[in-house]
Design a protein around this motif. Structure first.
Motif, PDB file in Angstrom:
ATOM      1  N   ILE A   8     -49.341 -21.600 -35.552  1.00 46.31           N
ATOM      2  CA  ILE A   8     -48.984 -20.208 -35.834  1.00 46.31           C
ATOM      3  C   ILE A   8     -49.107 -19.366 -34.570  1.00 46.31           C
ATOM      4  CG2 ILE A   8     -49.718 -18.125 -37.076  1.00 46.31           C
ATOM      5  CD1 ILE A   8     -50.436 -20.001 -39.427  1.00 46.31           C
ATOM      6  N   ALA A   9     -50.179 -19.562 -33.816  1.00 46.56           N
ATOM      7  CA  ALA A   9     -50.369 -18.813 -32.573  1.00 46.56           C
ATOM      8  C   ALA A   9     -49.291 -19.172 -31.550  1.00 46.56           C
ATOM      9  CB  ALA A   9     -51.752 -19.091 -31.999  1.00 46.56           C
ATOM     10  N   ALA A  10     -48.937 -20.451 -31.463  1.00 48.01           N
ATOM     11  CA  ALA A  10     -47.904 -20.869 -30.515  1.00 48.01           C
ATOM     12  C   ALA A  10     -46.561 -20.233 -30.861  1.00 48.01           C
ATOM     13  CB  ALA A  10     -47.796 -22.390 -30.502  1.00 48.01           C
ATOM     14  N   TYR A  11     -46.206 -20.217 -32.132  1.00 43.11           N
ATOM     15  CA  TYR A  11     -44.955 -19.571 -32.539  1.00 43.11           C
ATOM     16  C   TYR A  11     -45.009 -18.066 -32.295  1.00 43.11           C
ATOM     17  CZ  TYR A  11     -42.537 -23.544 -34.598  1.00 43.11           C
ATOM     18  OH  TYR A  11     -41.860 -24.719 -34.768  1.00 43.11           O
ATOM     19  N   ALA A  12     -46.156 -17.456 -32.518  1.00 37.53           N
ATOM     20  CA  ALA A  12     -46.289 -16.020 -32.279  1.00 37.53           C
ATOM     21  C   ALA A  12     -46.110 -15.694 -30.792  1.00 37.53           C
ATOM     22  CB  ALA A  12     -47.642 -15.521 -32.776  1.00 37.53           C
ATOM     23  N   VAL A  13     -46.735 -16.477 -29.936  1.00 33.69           N
ATOM     24  CA  VAL A  13     -46.587 -16.263 -28.492  1.00 33.69           C
ATOM     25  C   VAL A  13     -45.135 -16.478 -28.082  1.00 33.69           C
ATOM     26  CG1 VAL A  13     -47.207 -17.190 -26.213  1.00 33.69           C
ATOM     27  CG2 VAL A  13     -48.979 -16.775 -27.919  1.00 33.69           C
ATOM     28  N   PHE A  14     -44.498 -17.512 -28.604  1.00 32.07           N
ATOM     29  CA  PHE A  14     -43.093 -17.772 -28.310  1.00 32.07           C
ATOM     30  C   PHE A  14     -42.225 -16.589 -28.717  1.00 32.07           C
ATOM     31  CE2 PHE A  14     -38.994 -19.291 -29.941  1.00 32.07           C
ATOM     32  CZ  PHE A  14     -38.436 -19.730 -28.757  1.00 32.07           C
ATOM     33  N   ALA A  15     -42.447 -16.058 -29.903  1.00 32.97           N
ATOM     34  CA  ALA A  15     -41.645 -14.932 -30.391  1.00 32.97           C
ATOM     35  C   ALA A  15     -41.864 -13.689 -29.526  1.00 32.97           C
ATOM     36  CB  ALA A  15     -41.986 -14.641 -31.845  1.00 32.97           C
ATOM     37  N   ILE A  16     -43.102 -13.451 -29.131  1.00 33.15           N
ATOM     38  CA  ILE A  16     -43.403 -12.290 -28.281  1.00 33.15           C
ATOM     39  C   ILE A  16     -42.717 -12.426 -26.926  1.00 33.15           C
ATOM     40  CG2 ILE A  16     -45.261 -11.129 -27.018  1.00 33.15           C
ATOM     41  CD1 ILE A  16     -47.020 -11.676 -29.539  1.00 33.15           C
ATOM     42  N   VAL A  17     -42.828 -13.601 -26.320  1.00 33.43           N
ATOM     43  CA  VAL A  17     -42.204 -13.821 -25.009  1.00 33.43           C
ATOM     44  C   VAL A  17     -40.684 -13.731 -25.120  1.00 33.43           C
ATOM     45  CG1 VAL A  17     -41.834 -15.545 -23.186  1.00 33.43           C
ATOM     46  CG2 VAL A  17     -44.126 -15.129 -24.074  1.00 33.43           C
ATOM     47  N   LEU A  18     -40.110 -14.285 -26.163  1.00 35.38           N
ATOM     48  CA  LEU A  18     -38.667 -14.215 -26.374  1.00 35.38           C
ATOM     49  C   LEU A  18     -38.223 -12.762 -26.549  1.00 35.38           C
ATOM     50  CD1 LEU A  18     -36.263 -16.185 -26.676  1.00 35.38           C
ATOM     51  CD2 LEU A  18     -36.610 -16.029 -29.131  1.00 35.38           C
ATOM     52  N   GLY A  19     -38.963 -12.007 -27.334  1.00 36.30           N
ATOM     53  CA  GLY A  19     -38.648 -10.592 -27.522  1.00 36.30           C
ATOM     54  C   GLY A  19     -38.760  -9.799 -26.235  1.00 36.30           C
ATOM     55  N   TRP A  20     -39.804 -10.058 -25.465  1.00 35.24           N
ATOM     56  CA  TRP A  20     -39.984  -9.364 -24.184  1.00 35.24           C
ATOM     57  C   TRP A  20     -38.857  -9.708 -23.224  1.00 35.24           C
ATOM     58  CZ3 TRP A  20     -41.800  -5.341 -22.037  1.00 35.24           C
ATOM     59  CH2 TRP A  20     -41.817  -5.241 -20.657  1.00 35.24           C
ATOM     60  N   ASP A  21     -38.467 -10.961 -23.172  1.00 39.50           N
ATOM     61  CA  ASP A  21     -37.388 -11.385 -22.291  1.00 39.50           C
ATOM     62  C   ASP A  21     -36.089 -10.678 -22.672  1.00 39.50           C
ATOM     63  OD1 ASP A  21     -36.370 -12.978 -20.148  1.00 39.50           O
ATOM     64  OD2 ASP A  21     -35.470 -14.315 -21.644  1.00 39.50           O
ATOM     65  N   PHE A  22     -35.802 -10.579 -23.953  1.00 45.97           N
ATOM     66  CA  PHE A  22     -34.603  -9.884 -24.420  1.00 45.97           C
ATOM     67  C   PHE A  22     -34.665  -8.405 -24.055  1.00 45.97           C
ATOM     68  CE2 PHE A  22     -32.483  -7.379 -27.713  1.00 45.97           C
ATOM     69  CZ  PHE A  22     -31.197  -7.860 -27.592  1.00 45.97           C
ATOM     70  N   LEU A  23     -35.794  -7.770 -24.326  1.00 46.39           N
ATOM     71  CA  LEU A  23     -35.944  -6.347 -24.060  1.00 46.39           C
ATOM     72  C   LEU A  23     -35.870  -6.047 -22.565  1.00 46.39           C
ATOM     73  CD1 LEU A  23     -36.521  -3.540 -25.215  1.00 46.39           C
ATOM     74  CD2 LEU A  23     -38.953  -4.051 -24.997  1.00 46.39           C
ATOM     75  N   ALA A  24     -36.536  -6.841 -21.757  1.00 45.05           N
ATOM     76  CA  ALA A  24     -36.535  -6.611 -20.314  1.00 45.05           C
ATOM     77  C   ALA A  24     -35.132  -6.753 -19.732  1.00 45.05           C
ATOM     78  CB  ALA A  24     -37.499  -7.570 -19.626  1.00 45.05           C
ATOM     79  N   SER A  25     -34.383  -7.731 -20.201  1.00 46.45           N
ATOM     80  CA  SER A  25     -33.021  -7.899 -19.680  1.00 46.45           C
ATOM     81  C   SER A  25     -32.132  -6.739 -20.113  1.00 46.45           C
ATOM     82  CB  SER A  25     -32.437  -9.236 -20.113  1.00 46.45           C
ATOM     83  OG  SER A  25     -32.284  -9.286 -21.508  1.00 46.45           O
ATOM     84  N   ARG A  26     -32.273  -6.265 -21.327  1.00 46.72           N
ATOM     85  CA  ARG A  26     -31.483  -5.118 -21.781  1.00 46.72           C
ATOM     86  C   ARG A  26     -31.811  -3.867 -20.974  1.00 46.72           C
ATOM     87  NH1 ARG A  26     -27.161  -6.225 -24.609  1.00 46.72           N
ATOM     88  NH2 ARG A  26     -27.372  -4.623 -26.155  1.00 46.72           N
ATOM     89  N   LEU A  27     -33.101  -3.657 -20.696  1.00 45.22           N
ATOM     90  CA  LEU A  27     -33.495  -2.503 -19.892  1.00 45.22           C
ATOM     91  C   LEU A  27     -32.956  -2.611 -18.473  1.00 45.22           C
ATOM     92  CD1 LEU A  27     -37.171  -2.006 -21.094  1.00 45.22           C
ATOM     93  CD2 LEU A  27     -35.181  -0.599 -21.650  1.00 45.22           C
ATOM     94  N   GLN A  28     -32.960  -3.809 -17.913  1.00 39.82           N
ATOM     95  CA  GLN A  28     -32.434  -4.001 -16.563  1.00 39.82           C
ATOM     96  C   GLN A  28     -30.928  -3.734 -16.519  1.00 39.82           C
ATOM     97  OE1 GLN A  28     -33.060  -7.865 -14.895  1.00 39.82           O
ATOM     98  NE2 GLN A  28     -32.330  -7.261 -12.881  1.00 39.82           N
TER      99      GLN A  28
END
Length: 54
Positions: A8-28
């Protein structure tokens, strides 16, 4: 069953990192588009000003 919390923690970290990567690229992309628009506006203003001074 003993690894459930780890999974559960591994999937949560994966989802957070995936979301951050998406958000950071959109902001850039937004930042780069804004910079390109500002450069184009400055270039247009510069050419208009140079045409008026002639």
């Amino acid at each position: 069953m003993e690894y459930r919390n780890y999974i559960i923690a591994a999937y949560a970290v994966f989802a957070i990192v995936l979301g951050w990567d998406f958000l950071a690229s959109r902001l850039q992309i937004r930042r780069e588009l804004r910079n390109a628009r500002q450069r184009a506006a400055r270039g247009a203003a510069r050419s208009t000003n140079s045409d008026l001074s002639r």
